[in-house]
Design a protein around this motif. Structure first.
Motif, short mmCIF file in Angstrom:
data_model
loop_
_atom_site.label_atom_id
_atom_site.label_comp_id
_atom_site.label_asym_id
_atom_site.label_seq_id
_atom_site.Cartn_x
_atom_site.Cartn_y
_atom_site.Cartn_z
N LEU A 130 -1.67 -51.13 9.89
CA LEU A 130 -2.55 -50.41 8.97
C LEU A 130 -3.75 -51.27 8.57
O LEU A 130 -4.85 -50.75 8.40
N GLN A 131 -3.55 -52.58 8.45
CA GLN A 131 -4.71 -53.44 8.20
C GLN A 131 -5.63 -53.45 9.43
O GLN A 131 -6.85 -53.48 9.31
N LYS A 132 -5.02 -53.42 10.59
CA LYS A 132 -5.84 -53.35 11.80
C LYS A 132 -6.62 -52.03 11.82
O LYS A 132 -7.81 -52.00 12.13
N TYR A 133 -5.93 -50.97 11.42
CA TYR A 133 -6.55 -49.63 11.38
C TYR A 133 -7.78 -49.65 10.48
O TYR A 133 -8.85 -49.16 10.85
N ALA A 150 -5.26 -63.88 8.73
CA ALA A 150 -6.52 -64.30 9.38
C ALA A 150 -7.33 -63.09 9.81
O ALA A 150 -8.56 -63.08 9.73
N GLY A 151 -6.63 -62.04 10.25
CA GLY A 151 -7.32 -60.82 10.68
C GLY A 151 -8.03 -60.15 9.53
O GLY A 151 -9.19 -59.74 9.65
N ILE A 152 -7.32 -60.05 8.39
CA ILE A 152 -7.95 -59.42 7.21
C ILE A 152 -9.17 -60.23 6.79
O ILE A 152 -10.26 -59.70 6.57
N HIS A 197 -11.31 -60.38 14.60
CA HIS A 197 -10.23 -59.81 13.78
C HIS A 197 -9.26 -59.01 14.64
O HIS A 197 -8.06 -59.00 14.42
N GLU A 198 -9.77 -58.34 15.68
CA GLU A 198 -8.85 -57.61 16.56
C GLU A 198 -7.89 -58.60 17.25
O GLU A 198 -6.69 -58.33 17.39
#
Lengths: 1052, 664
Positions: free
Chosen positions: B554-557, B495-497, B470-471
């Motif tokens: 923020l989704q990454k956070y 895709a990350g989420i 995900h990162e």
């Protein structure tokens, strides 16, 4: 031979011819020494005549003399005394012991006895009587103030606490290195280490959090006949690697030829804390947050004014109790022409000033000697049992609340009754139960002393066998086998419900065992021959030493069934152990050659080569020589009554010192297991495969002078020593990959002066006064160190805002590094030494140096130390006192730091906590800055608003960070001892059984005059760690004690 | 006769000297192996474990700085709340890397080289990069080329040197992993408990780390290279199966030599959830409950935000008969901070278990506070008695409550701590290994009253995420976004989420299978319907055209959570200054709060001033600066300045001139 026979005839004839003219009477008498023991073999001569006799084993003599004759009474080691024969037919004489007198014999390296005048270096010696004046079960403590150049630091006032001794300053900075002298008892090296068992991780024990003994305490001081202190390298060189810090040679008592004598003495003493910290009783528990909200879930005392109807508890005063000592000794000795024996037993039982602590020591000793023609054999054996029941003192256990008993005592709020420590169900009473997790709470000191159990038990056997064989009158051989062995068993039990991490909250137990054994064999060959006016001697010898230390640590936690404190009651998954073996071997070969000319000039050279197992093979052999000489110039001055003896002396020597065992490799930790994988990694100490031996180079010059037939004496020494390639394991930057690394690095330089003045201002039949004043100073400094390192931190002695440190490139060996407030700067930006304080406008408080930029804030080494002892004798009374004097030397009052931090310090009562004023210059603008913070106001600093109460609290937190607020250059005069003895022997008319009886009252540390404001300034936090150590740092220790002792001594 | 004596003595001397050499050979410790003899397959798991330990403390403390967590402990509270950054934070990440790991990396590399064990050399290179890059992220400059070899006074290197060195090590690792090991060299699997010897996974880890590190250069117009990053991403992890994680276990009570923390557990747990001091901050909580102002609760919320039991009724056996779950709210450090202002920055109080009915009398002088307090306890259905200013509340047996007479703290049960229990930390031998919930006391455990269900990333049995797919997706989204390619950015963002949700779901299923959910519903899988609903809600950007950089970050956070990468990212975007590119404010709401007291540490006057924010840590004041002061100050004379905390590290500067300007 024929000449001798002729001479005897002539003498006999002369005697006969003279005595015929006198009105002769038979005179009987007794010759006693100044401690009222009979002098055996004293010579009694009639002045101007050749007739004479000697005293028997009871000190008695019979001689035929005429009234008006003068009897010249002399004995080796005593001042000769003249008595005029009057009408009485009995004469009793007391001879004063001579110090430094011609012909005086002292014990030097390897037990070789030498005439003092032949020495090219300084040796101080003390006899049994001097040591017993203020008997301390730790013989080191009895040396304080008595020997110039010797510095004694007591670890604490706790029962069984040790002490450290350094001679002419320390030579090694690093904690793991010994700066204490080598102790040699009856020719055998006697271990004096302070074993710190356990580990901060497994049982919470480190130097700073409980009481440790130093092992010389295993000796019964009553067994000591004499003690010699070899101070310089030249004196000690023959002892080799372990003697670079000087040597203390102890000779134990031997039986005397004659009848059997029994000596019994009993003492009882009481001791008390001589000074306790003072605390404020006006403000209760609580802390203010920055916006002025009071948080009362705290042990800190920054809270509201205590209402007048509240009960105040003297928690500190109530905690300490009077300690009691019962000290009983008995010895039996005796001997014949060919043999002698000495047998002793003793018990010393002490309860400490902390409830529940004690120290109990039992000793036995046998010394015996037997002659078989040319062979003399002697053997000695000593056994001791020492038990200490101790407590956690300062820092607590890892993962616990961080306090020990002392840490708790000195922080407990005065409105909490500290005695309330246990609930009815046996769990710990906790003021903040439920609000502070147990692991974050503080253990109540009473809980620690009553529920936890920390003990240390040591059993020790030491013994030796010596054989001396006289091959010819100019050649003898000595062989010696020595053994020193002890086992220390430490036991640490933390009761269930203590403030430790949850894992250990169901109780924890650890046991540590140390087994020390040391075997030494020595073979020496001595040759002695005179050639005309030249007298020569040659000694060749070899020695082999084997030291093995084994250590085991067992620990576990979580007792399954309450009440059974045993590893058997712990599941296997919670039990652990570690094992250690330390081996060290050393072979030495050495020789000494001496030559003297007519009692005028003496020269001695020595050399020694050591092979040590602790160094890399290519560096393990090292040689070091010494050269010393003395010149007795008074021999050239005839009949000088003012200067009756004069000698100058000089010496130069090298001494090598090896490494600690295993320092040449980096080792790994015991493995861990995760998920079936086995993990192994490096320990945090780096080894060094290219270590070299450390070499000390030293020289000294001095002189001894006696004036007015020995009524006044002066001994002077100046010395200089430099230790190169210092081996150490300093704490270094962790970016190096390790916490410690073993290195050869830099030099340590010591220089100093020692002066001893002795005097006998009054010598009368019924009244005499003896006085001795000694004075010494030492300046220790560090030479070039590892490039890039500004400060050398030897130890964990880091308390409050200061750390023990040494400063490279000529800085002090015993420095302190610490945090401070920055001063204003001049035009060029340089700090003005005594300028105003800078104020940080972003905090409104004084600008502190960064902790990362700590700088030297003090030097713990005294400017000088001195001792002044006096003995007065009036008829059967003997009064003596000893003053111990110190000038200068910084002490950090970490206890006061802690009190300021937790709000108990009386200092914090300034202006009734209603206001504080910050006064200095703005650190940004350089303008004047004065601001008073009032408790009931609020202040906006930057974008934050602070309540006045919070600012007052912050002011004190800021105050506590300035090391200088707690550092004092300490001077003191201590009445170290005051004793009064009365000899009742003369009252025993015609007593057949009891031969002597005396009673003694002794007070120790009864008074201290000092400029130091805290507890006793004679302190060493963390139990006097090795290296440059923790002396001079006072941090939450057990207070020093004063004591009063009454004793009775009986001789049968 | 006399001659015989001489002969005997002579012989004894000769014999003793001959045997002397051997007799002296006792300087090898018989009980401990030395560093020359340790097997590389025993070194590697050591390194993997202790690096995780160092990463755990770095993740936790930087997460406090990034606004993920609130901490009561004084040192970390200065990161989460007052921003009056305390030196007390500095030592542990440094010590756990340098002392526990770094010398082992060098020793393993050298020994592996002698054995032709190329994969171990490569693993040493990877850890070299992970460790030193983490040090660079935190401290900016420290010894690097002279580090970790026992050098007593190693000279420090600047950030650029360290960065380039770490990248070179990763390149070497990629080529070494591609080689076949010499015969006789131990297989990587013999010592690799992280990737079980899967060389291809290691190679993907190397590429993924290169992408992560190259992204750090986003401020540097001359060095930032989008194509290179995209290439690295193409060689890095392509799915969750390629994630590199260190597994955590709860099957041993053994603690380590350095800090006495449990050995087998997850590294984040040892810092973030070992004790009772940590809470979710409101900043993170809001992202999980109100992302993009949607009011939509994230399905991950109940997996990340802990809960405690409340309204407990006990049966006759003092066992829980009924209860409700009290889901924590976040501690407000950056907003109005009403609660903290009433009690102080560190005043949130940990809850207690009532074994019997417990009365607490509160004295409330302020009339409004009194009225509000009565209203709140009435709403909570509490039994109470009012007598003038005094309110006495009865907490029935079985309650989780605050044992304090200060009414301000009485409501602190709304902030459930992040604590979990492990065998090595609970002190309760009866608590089984499959129950990692925290119970406030043994009585609470016996009653079955849970004090905290814990949080996904910081349980003892959580995975320590070293590098995840995900990162990679979020990096890709950011890179495309920077290129103005919103379409590809959006695909990567989604895709990350999805990847993070999938990764969590896999782990939660695993936990359910292992029995952890018997007492802890927060360890059970998420409801798939909630996931679908969430992905279609306003909490998630629904079209490439409306995608913002803030959405991505923020989704990454949320996904990274307990990770140093959030604070790294925030520095690259100057936190909430909004002055980077045209991305606007990427982290809205992240700002100095009313309890801010960090003027001395963070000297910048406005958010666009670099020195306004927490940008690095002071080096360990004692163990590095003071012990190595001459060298340290020679490179950076400001290393001891109080405001070192706001000095950007090399990659956080647009140019070398800017960086070296700070060091002057």
């Amino acid at each position: 031979m024929r000449k001798l026979v002729t001479a005897l005839f002539v003498l006999l004839f002369l005697q006969l011819s003279q005595t015929t003219f006198a009105q002769e009477r038979t005179i009987t008498g007794t010759v006693l020494s100044d401690d009222n023991t009979p002098i055996v073999g004293a010579s009694v001569l009639i002045k101007g005549k050749t007739s004479g006799t000697q005293t028997d084993p009871d000190g008695k003599f019979t001689i035929t003399a005429s009234p008006g004759d003068i009897l010249v009474i002399s004995a080796v080691g005593f001042t000769t005394f003249d008595v005029k024969v009057g009408n009485s037919s009995t004469i009793s004489t007391t001879l004063q012991r001579a110090e430094g007198e011609l012909g005086e014999v002292v014990v030097t390296a390897l037990g070789i006895k030498k005439e003092r005048k032949a020495l090219g270096y300084s040796v101080s010696d003390l006899d049994a009587k001097e040591l017993m004046k203020n008997k301390n079960t730790n013989v080191i403590n009895s040396l304080a103030g008595k020997v110039p150049g010797v510095n004694i630091t007591q670890f604490s006032g706790a029962a069984g606490a040790g002490a450290s001794i350094t001679i002419r300053g320390g030579n090694s900075t690093s904690e793991g290195r010994q700066n204490q002298p080598l102790f040699v008892v009856d020719g055998i090296i006697y271990d004096n280490s302070t074993s710190v068992t356990g580990n901060t991780g497994t049982d919470g024990l480190s130097r700073s959090n409980t009481t440790y003994s130093n092992r010389i305490m295993d000796i019964n001081p009553e067994d000591i006949q004499s003690l010699s202190v070899l101070k310089g390298a030249a004196a000690a060189a023959l002892y080799g690697s372990r003697a670079a810090d000087g040597v203390v040679i102890i000779t134990t008592k031997q039986g005397q030829e004659g009848r059997v004598s029994v000596n019994v003495n009993s003492k009882v003493s009481t001791s008390w804390a001589n000074k306790l910290p003072e605390v404020q009783t006006e403000f209760g528990p609580g802390v203010y947050s920055s916006n002025g909200v009071l948080n009362d879930i705290t042990y800190d005392s920054w809270g509201q004014k205590i209402p007048s109807d509240s009960t105040i508890y003297d928690n500190i005063g109530n905690f300490f109790q009077h300690g009691i000592v019962y000290d009983n000794n008995v010895n039996v000795s005796g001997g014949s022409k060919n043999g002698s024996f000495y047998l002793s037993g003793s018990n010393f039982k002490q309860t400490g000033i902390i409830p529940g602590t004690d120290y109990d020591k039992t000793t036995f000793r046998f010394n015996g000697e037997q002659k078989y023609g040319r062979l003399t054999l002697n053997a000695n054996a000593a056994y001791s049992i020492a038990n200490t029941d101790r407590t956690l003192t300062t820092a607590g256990l890892y993962g616990g609340g961080g306090n020990g008993a002392m840490g708790g005592v000195y922080s407990w709020p005065q409105t909490f009754n500290m005695k309330n420590y246990i609930n009815l169900d046996g769990t710990q009473y906790r003021k903040f139960e439920g609000t502070i997790d147990l692991e974050n709470d503080k253990d109540n000191p009473y809980w620690i002393v009553n529920e936890d159990d920390l003990t240390s038990k040591t059993n020790r056997f030491t013994g030796g066998v010596n054989g001396n064989f006289k091959i010819a009158d100019w050649w003898d051989i000595t062989g010696r086998l020595g053994y020193d062995q002890y086992n220390t068993n430490d036991y640490t039990y933390i009761a269930p419900g203590s403030a430790v991490i949850p894992l250990y909250q169901s109780g924890r137990l650890s046991k540590d065992r140390i087994g020390y054994s040391y075997i030494v064999t020595t073979l020496m060959s001595n040759f002695h021959k005179s050639f005309g006016d030249f007298d020569t001697h040659l000694m060749l010898g070899t020695t082999a030493e084997n030291t093995e230390i084994t250590s085991q640590n067992y620990w576990g936690y979580n007792f399954v069934t309450a009440g059974t404190i045993s590893f058997n009651n712990i599941g296997n998954e919670n039990k652990f152990f570690t094992d250690g073996t330390t081996r060290k071997r050393l072979v030495g070969a050495y020789g000494e050659f001496g030559v003297s000319y007519k009692d005028l000039i003496y020269l001695t050279a020595t050399g020694r080569n050591d092979w040590s197992s602790t160094l890399p093979i290519e560096n393990r052999s090292y040689f070091y020589p010494s050269l010393s000489g003395s010149f007795v110039f008074s021999q050239l001055l005839t009949n000088n009554h003012i200067l009756s003896f004069g000698k100058i002396r000089a010496s130069w020597a090298q001494v090598g010192k090896d490494a600690n065992p295993y320092a040449t490799n980096t080792y790994v930790w015991a493995p861990y297991t995760i998920d079936g994988y086995t993990l192994v990694g490096n320990q945090w100490s780096a080894g060094n495969p290219i270590l070299k031996p450390e070499i000390q180079d030293a020289w000294e010059v001095g002189g001894e002078f006696k004036f007015l037939n020995g009524r006044i004496g002066l001994d002077y020494t100046y010395y200089h020593s430099q230790t190169k390639n210092q081996i150490g394991q300093p704490r270094l930057a962790q970016s190096g990959g390790f916490i410690f690394s073993t290195l050869n690095s830099g030099t340590v330089i010591n220089k100093g002066m020692e002066i001893a003045i002795t005097g006998k201002p009054i010598v009368k039949k019924d009244f005499s006064w003896d006085a001795m004043l000694n004075f010494s100073y030492n300046k220790g400094s560090l030479g070039a160190f590892i490039p890039g390192i500004a400060y050398f931190y030897p130890t964990d002695a880091q308390f409050g805002t200061v750390r023990a440190a040494s400063i490279p490139n000529g800085g002090a060996f015993l420095a302190m590094i610490g945090r401070r407030v920055m001063h204003e700067v001049d035009k060029d930006g340089n700090e003005i030494a005594n300028g105003r304080y800078k104020v940080d406008p972003t905090t409104g408080l004084y600008l502190l140096s960064s902790t990362a930029n700590d700088q030297p804030v003090g030097n713990r080494e005294p400017d000088f130390i001195a001792g002044f002892s006096n003995t007065f004798q009036y008829k059967k009374f003997t009064l003596s006192f000893l003053l111990d004097i110190r000038k200068g030397g910084d002490v950090y009052n970490g206890t006061e730091f802690a009190l300021v931090t937790n709000g108990l310090s009386k200092k914090t009562l300034l202006n009734d906590r209603q206001s504080v004023t910050v006064n200095g210059v703005n650190s940004v603008t350089g303008e004047d800055f004065t601001q008073t913070y009032e408790a009931d106001q609020s202040y906006t600093i930057g974008s934050t608003t602070y309540s006045g109460q919070a600012m007052i609290q912050n002011y004190w937190a800021n105050y506590a960070q300035n090391s200088y607020n707690f550092i004092t250059s300490v001077n003191w005069v201590k009445l170290r001892s005051l004793s009064l003895t009365y000899d009742f022997t003369s009252m025993l008319h015609n007593q057949k059984v009891i031969k002597g009886i005396s009673a003694t009252a002794v007070g120790t540390n009864l008074a201290t005059w000092t400029n130091y404001k805290g507890m006793d300034p004679e302190v060493s936090a963390a139990g006097g760690t090795g290296g440059s150590g923790s002396t001079g740092i006072d941090y939450l220790g057990v207070p020093a004690v004063a004591s009063f002792t009454f004793g009775v001594n009986l001789t049968f | 006769m006399k001659n015989l004596k001489y002969i005997i003595i002579g012989c004894v001397l000769v014999i003793s000297f001959a045997s002397c050499k051997k007799w002296l050979d006792v300087n090898t410790d018989p009980d401990n192996p030395n560093n020359q003899s340790v097997l590389i397959q025993n070194r590697l798991p050591w390194i993997e474990h202790f690096y995780m330990y160092s990463a755990g403390v770095a993740n936790y403390r930087t997460a406090c700085q990034a606004g993920v967590y609130y901490a009561i402990a004084a040192a970390q509270n200065t990161f989460s709340t007052t921003w009056q950054c305390s030196n007390a934070n500095s030592t542990t990440p440094y010590q756990t890397w340098f002392v526990a790991v770094s010398s082992n990396v060098i020793d393993m590399y050298n020994k592996a080289e002698k054995q032709g064990a190329y994969h171990y050399m490569a693993a040493a290179d990877v850890y070299h990069a992970l460790g030193f890059m983490q040090m660079l992220d935190i401290y900016g400059e420290m010894p690097y080329t002279e580090a970790a070899t026992g050098n007593p006074s190693p000279k420090p290197d600047d950030g650029k040197t360290i960065y380039n060195g770490c990248m070179a090590k990763l390149n070497e690792a990629i080529s070494l992993f591609s080689k076949t090991q010499e015969a006789g060299a131990p297989a990587l699997s013999a010592g690799d408990y992280m990737n079980n010897g899967d060389v291809s996974k290691w190679i993907k880890l190397c590429w993924g780390l290169k992408a992560r590190y190259m992204l750090k250069l986003s401020k540097k117009s001359d060095l930032y290279n989008a194509d290179s990053i995209l290439y690295c991403l193409s060689q890095g992890p392509q799915s969750n199966a390629d994630n590199t994680v260190v597994p955590g276990f709860n099957n041993s009570t053994v603690t380590d030599f350095l800090i006495q923390d449990p050995v087998v557990t997850n590294g984040n747990f040892n810092y973030a959830a070992y004790g009772s001091n940590q809470r979710i901050s409101q900043y993170y909580y809001n992202l999980l409950t109100n992302m993009r102002g949607s009011g939509v609760t994230d399905p991950r919320m109940s997996k990340i935000v802990p809960a405690a039991m409340s309204n407990v009724k006990l049966d006759a056996n003092h066992h829980v008969a009924s209860y409700t779950w009290n889901r924590s709210i976040g501690v407000d450090s950056y907003g109005p901070s009403t609660r903290l202002l009433k009690g102080g920055a560190t005043s949130i109080t940990t809850a207690t278990y009532a074994t019997a009915n417990k009365d607490i009398k509160y004295t409330i002088a302020d009339a409004t506070d009194l009225a509000n307090f009565i209203a709140s306890i009435t709403a909570a259905g509490k039994t109470f008695v009012v007598d003038g200013n005094n309110v006495t509340v009865t907490y029935p047996a079985g309650s989780i409550y605050i044992n304090n007479t200060n009414y301000v703290r009485a409501g602190d049960t709304v902030y459930v701590n992040l604590r979990s229990s492990a065998l090595a930390t609970s002190g309760n031998p009866d608590q089984p290994p499959t129950d990692v919930s925290w119970y406030p006391s043994i009585d609470a455990f016996n009653a079955g009253v849970v004090g905290s269900t814990g949080s996904f990333q910081v349980r003892p049995v959580s995975d320590q995420e070293i590098l995840t797919y995900h990162e990679m997706c979020f990096i890709k989204a950011e890179v495309y976004m920077r290129q103005g390619d919103a379409g590809n950015a959006y695909t990567a963002y989604m895709a990350g989420i999805q990847a993070n949700l999938d990764m969590m779901q896999t782990k939660l299923n695993e936990w359910q299978g292992a029995g952890y959910t018997a007492t802890n519903p927060d360890m059970a899988p998420m409801n798939p319907d909630d996931i679908s609903a969430y992905l279609l809600s306003d909490a998630v950007c629904q079209s490439a055209g409306t995608l913002t950089m803030s959405d991505i970050m923020l989704q990454k956070y949320v996904a990274m959570g307990c990770s140093i990468e959030n604070w790294n990212d925030m520095r690259r975007f100057d936190f909430s200054a909004g002055d980077v590119g045209s991305f606007g404010v990427v982290y809205p709401g992240y700002q100095r709060g009313p309890l801010f007291t960090g003027q001395t540490q963070l000297t910048g006057g406005s958010p666009t001033d670099p020195r306004y924010w927490m940008r690095r840590w002071a080096l360990p004041p004692t163990y590095e600066i003071n012990y190595n002061s001459i060298n340290t100050l020679a490179l950076n004379p400001h290393a001891i300045d109080p405001n070192i905390w706001s000095m950007p590290v090399w990659w956080d500067c647009a140019t070398d001139d800017e960086y070296y300007g700070f060091l002057k």
